[in-house]
Design a protein around this motif. Structure first.
Motif, PDB file in Angstrom:
ATOM      1  N   ARG A   1       8.651  29.403 -10.301  1.00  0.00           N
ATOM      2  CA  ARG A   1       7.266  29.892 -10.330  1.00  0.00           C
ATOM      3  C   ARG A   1       6.996  30.834  -9.164  1.00  0.00           C
ATOM      4  NH1 ARG A   1       4.393  24.180 -11.907  1.00  0.00           N
ATOM      5  NH2 ARG A   1       4.635  24.389 -14.157  1.00  0.00           N
ATOM      6  N   HIS A   2       7.550  30.511  -8.011  1.00  0.00           N
ATOM      7  CA  HIS A   2       7.379  31.370  -6.836  1.00  0.00           C
ATOM      8  C   HIS A   2       8.049  32.732  -7.067  1.00  0.00           C
ATOM      9  CE1 HIS A   2       6.096  31.758  -2.718  1.00  0.00           C
ATOM     10  NE2 HIS A   2       7.305  32.169  -2.342  1.00  0.00           N
ATOM     11  N   ALA A   3       9.233  32.721  -7.664  1.00  0.00           N
ATOM     12  CA  ALA A   3       9.936  33.974  -7.961  1.00  0.00           C
ATOM     13  C   ALA A   3       9.168  34.791  -8.994  1.00  0.00           C
ATOM     14  CB  ALA A   3      11.345  33.683  -8.464  1.00  0.00           C
ATOM     15  N   ALA A   4       8.501  34.130  -9.928  1.00  0.00           N
ATOM     16  CA  ALA A   4       7.702  34.846 -10.932  1.00  0.00           C
ATOM     17  C   ALA A   4       6.503  35.513 -10.284  1.00  0.00           C
ATOM     18  CB  ALA A   4       7.245  33.885 -12.028  1.00  0.00           C
ATOM     19  N   ALA A   5       5.954  34.877  -9.251  1.00  0.00           N
ATOM     20  CA  ALA A   5       4.781  35.435  -8.578  1.00  0.00           C
ATOM     21  C   ALA A   5       5.157  36.572  -7.624  1.00  0.00           C
ATOM     22  CB  ALA A   5       4.048  34.336  -7.806  1.00  0.00           C
ATOM     23  N   GLU A   6       6.281  36.427  -6.928  1.00  0.00           N
ATOM     24  CA  GLU A   6       6.719  37.442  -5.962  1.00  0.00           C
ATOM     25  C   GLU A   6       8.095  37.960  -6.376  1.00  0.00           C
ATOM     26  OE1 GLU A   6       6.593  36.367  -1.858  1.00  0.00           O
ATOM     27  OE2 GLU A   6       4.876  35.065  -2.179  1.00  0.00           O
ATOM     28  N   THR A   7       8.128  39.051  -7.092  1.00  0.00           N
ATOM     29  CA  THR A   7       9.394  39.560  -7.616  1.00  0.00           C
ATOM     30  C   THR A   7      10.176  40.386  -6.600  1.00  0.00           C
ATOM     31  OG1 THR A   7       8.238  41.469  -8.517  1.00  0.00           O
ATOM     32  CG2 THR A   7       8.604  39.593  -9.993  1.00  0.00           C
ATOM     33  N   GLY A   8       9.587  40.728  -5.461  1.00  0.00           N
ATOM     34  CA  GLY A   8      10.257  41.623  -4.528  1.00  0.00           C
ATOM     35  C   GLY A   8      11.096  40.949  -3.454  1.00  0.00           C
ATOM     36  N   ASP A   9      10.880  39.683  -3.144  1.00  0.00           N
ATOM     37  CA  ASP A   9      11.573  39.019  -2.051  1.00  0.00           C
ATOM     38  C   ASP A   9      12.974  38.584  -2.485  1.00  0.00           C
ATOM     39  OD1 ASP A   9      12.330  37.672   0.194  1.00  0.00           O
ATOM     40  OD2 ASP A   9      10.623  36.291   0.212  1.00  0.00           O
ATOM     41  N   PRO A  10      14.034  39.167  -1.867  1.00  0.00           N
ATOM     42  CA  PRO A  10      15.402  38.837  -2.295  1.00  0.00           C
ATOM     43  C   PRO A  10      15.793  37.388  -2.004  1.00  0.00           C
ATOM     44  CG  PRO A  10      15.445  40.358  -0.430  1.00  0.00           C
ATOM     45  CD  PRO A  10      14.019  40.200  -0.835  1.00  0.00           C
ATOM     46  N   GLU A  11      15.241  36.780  -0.949  1.00  0.00           N
ATOM     47  CA  GLU A  11      15.582  35.390  -0.642  1.00  0.00           C
ATOM     48  C   GLU A  11      15.044  34.443  -1.712  1.00  0.00           C
ATOM     49  OE1 GLU A  11      14.232  34.446   3.270  1.00  0.00           O
ATOM     50  OE2 GLU A  11      15.595  35.883   4.214  1.00  0.00           O
ATOM     51  N   ILE A  12      13.842  34.720  -2.170  1.00  0.00           N
ATOM     52  CA  ILE A  12      13.241  33.875  -3.209  1.00  0.00           C
ATOM     53  C   ILE A  12      13.985  34.040  -4.524  1.00  0.00           C
ATOM     54  CG2 ILE A  12      11.152  33.506  -4.596  1.00  0.00           C
ATOM     55  CD1 ILE A  12       9.553  34.178  -2.064  1.00  0.00           C
ATOM     56  N   THR A  13      14.327  35.267  -4.874  1.00  0.00           N
ATOM     57  CA  THR A  13      15.047  35.469  -6.135  1.00  0.00           C
ATOM     58  C   THR A  13      16.448  34.855  -6.067  1.00  0.00           C
ATOM     59  OG1 THR A  13      15.738  37.676  -5.431  1.00  0.00           O
ATOM     60  CG2 THR A  13      13.773  37.542  -6.805  1.00  0.00           C
ATOM     61  N   GLU A  14      17.081  34.884  -4.893  1.00  0.00           N
ATOM     62  CA  GLU A  14      18.403  34.261  -4.753  1.00  0.00           C
ATOM     63  C   GLU A  14      18.294  32.740  -4.895  1.00  0.00           C
ATOM     64  OE1 GLU A  14      22.298  33.693  -4.639  1.00  0.00           O
ATOM     65  OE2 GLU A  14      21.310  35.640  -4.799  1.00  0.00           O
ATOM     66  N   ALA A  15      17.269  32.146  -4.292  1.00  0.00           N
ATOM     67  CA  ALA A  15      17.055  30.704  -4.421  1.00  0.00           C
ATOM     68  C   ALA A  15      16.745  30.336  -5.875  1.00  0.00           C
ATOM     69  CB  ALA A  15      15.922  30.262  -3.508  1.00  0.00           C
ATOM     70  N   ALA A  16      15.948  31.154  -6.539  1.00  0.00           N
ATOM     71  CA  ALA A  16      15.628  30.910  -7.946  1.00  0.00           C
ATOM     72  C   ALA A  16      16.889  31.011  -8.803  1.00  0.00           C
ATOM     73  CB  ALA A  16      14.575  31.899  -8.427  1.00  0.00           C
ATOM     74  N   ARG A  17      17.738  31.966  -8.479  1.00  0.00           N
ATOM     75  CA  ARG A  17      18.991  32.136  -9.222  1.00  0.00           C
ATOM     76  C   ARG A  17      19.902  30.911  -9.042  1.00  0.00           C
ATOM     77  NH1 ARG A  17      20.821  35.690 -12.233  1.00  0.00           N
ATOM     78  NH2 ARG A  17      22.965  36.302 -12.474  1.00  0.00           N
ATOM     79  N   ARG A  18      19.939  30.364  -7.818  1.00  0.00           N
ATOM     80  CA  ARG A  18      20.753  29.169  -7.582  1.00  0.00           C
ATOM     81  C   ARG A  18      20.222  27.980  -8.384  1.00  0.00           C
ATOM     82  NH1 ARG A  18      20.621  30.836  -2.145  1.00  0.00           N
ATOM     83  NH2 ARG A  18      19.045  29.256  -1.697  1.00  0.00           N
ATOM     84  N   ARG A  19      18.905  27.802  -8.388  1.00  0.00           N
ATOM     85  CA  ARG A  19      18.310  26.688  -9.138  1.00  0.00           C
ATOM     86  C   ARG A  19      18.515  26.858 -10.643  1.00  0.00           C
ATOM     87  NH1 ARG A  19      16.653  22.014  -6.506  1.00  0.00           N
ATOM     88  NH2 ARG A  19      16.246  22.637  -4.382  1.00  0.00           N
ATOM     89  N   LEU A  20      18.412  28.083 -11.110  1.00  0.00           N
ATOM     90  CA  LEU A  20      18.669  28.353 -12.522  1.00  0.00           C
ATOM     91  C   LEU A  20      20.134  28.044 -12.855  1.00  0.00           C
ATOM     92  CD1 LEU A  20      17.172  29.412 -15.027  1.00  0.00           C
ATOM     93  CD2 LEU A  20      18.077  31.664 -14.482  1.00  0.00           C
ATOM     94  N   GLY A  21      21.023  28.323 -11.905  1.00  0.00           N
ATOM     95  CA  GLY A  21      22.442  28.006 -12.083  1.00  0.00           C
ATOM     96  C   GLY A  21      22.682  26.515 -12.215  1.00  0.00           C
ATOM     97  N   ILE A  22      21.907  25.719 -11.491  1.00  0.00           N
ATOM     98  CA  ILE A  22      22.049  24.266 -11.591  1.00  0.00           C
ATOM     99  C   ILE A  22      21.621  23.796 -12.977  1.00  0.00           C
ATOM    100  CG2 ILE A  22      21.154  22.067 -10.734  1.00  0.00           C
ATOM    101  CD1 ILE A  22      20.999  23.449  -7.950  1.00  0.00           C
ATOM    102  N   ILE A  23      20.515  24.313 -13.459  1.00  0.00           N
ATOM    103  CA  ILE A  23      20.071  23.957 -14.819  1.00  0.00           C
ATOM    104  C   ILE A  23      21.135  24.377 -15.826  1.00  0.00           C
ATOM    105  CG2 ILE A  23      18.368  24.422 -16.627  1.00  0.00           C
ATOM    106  CD1 ILE A  23      16.281  24.782 -14.435  1.00  0.00           C
TER     107      ILE A  23
END
Length: 157
Positions: free
Chosen positions: A54-76
């Motif tokens: 949800r945080h990555a959806a709200a802030e699409t520009g921050d590379p740290e947030i998108t990387e963390a979101a990508r890791r969590r998506l990888g776990i799923i």
């Protein structure tokens, strides 16, 4: 339910493979999985991934947030793969449920088919307790279960 898991797996793969993942869609999908999946592991993975997605959806520009979101998506993605992967060599043989006494014997590494002496129970307890004790790297819960097994088998004798 297998069809629902496979559909979720396809949706996650589509999001994963995209050059610019749709984090809003990923968050929606994780929310659905966290609420409706019968698989506990998948529910937990999705629930833990949901805030960062949800945080990555709200802030699409921050590379740290998108990387963390990508890791969590990888776990799923890994959990879904584990749940949908074919299990070769396994048969649908009904598993016999063990009685509490049989579970206690298994926990102490004792045979299931004969009467036990107090000395056998005590020796088995000492052997297993060496690794199960919290001071030896085990957990308190594991050690308490071991102690309960010994007590129950001693009373059963």
């Amino acid at each position: 339910m297998d069809s629902k898991l496979r559909q979720w797996q396809l949706d996650i793969e589509r999001i994963w493979q995209a050059p610019a993942p749709d984090w809003r869609e990923a968050a929606r999908l994780a929310d659905v999985m966290a609420r409706t999946s019968p698989e506990v592991l998948l529910r937990h993975a999705a629930a833990q991934a949901l805030p960062i997605l949800r945080h990555a959806a709200a802030e699409t520009g921050d590379p740290e947030i998108t990387e963390a979101a990508r890791r969590r998506l990888g776990i799923i993605r890994e959990v879904l793969h584990t749940l949908t992967a074919p299990r070769f060599g396994r048969r649908d043989i009904p598993v016999k449920t063990l009685t509490p006494g049989e579970r206690y014997r298994q926990l102490l590494g004792l045979p299931l088919d004969r009467r036990l002496t107090a000395t056998e129970i005590h020796r088995a307890y000492k052997r297993v307790a060496k690794t199960a004790h919290p001071d030896a790297g085990g957990s308190a819960h594991e050690f308490q279960a071991l102690s309960a097994a010994r007590e129950a088998l001693m009373k059963e004798r």
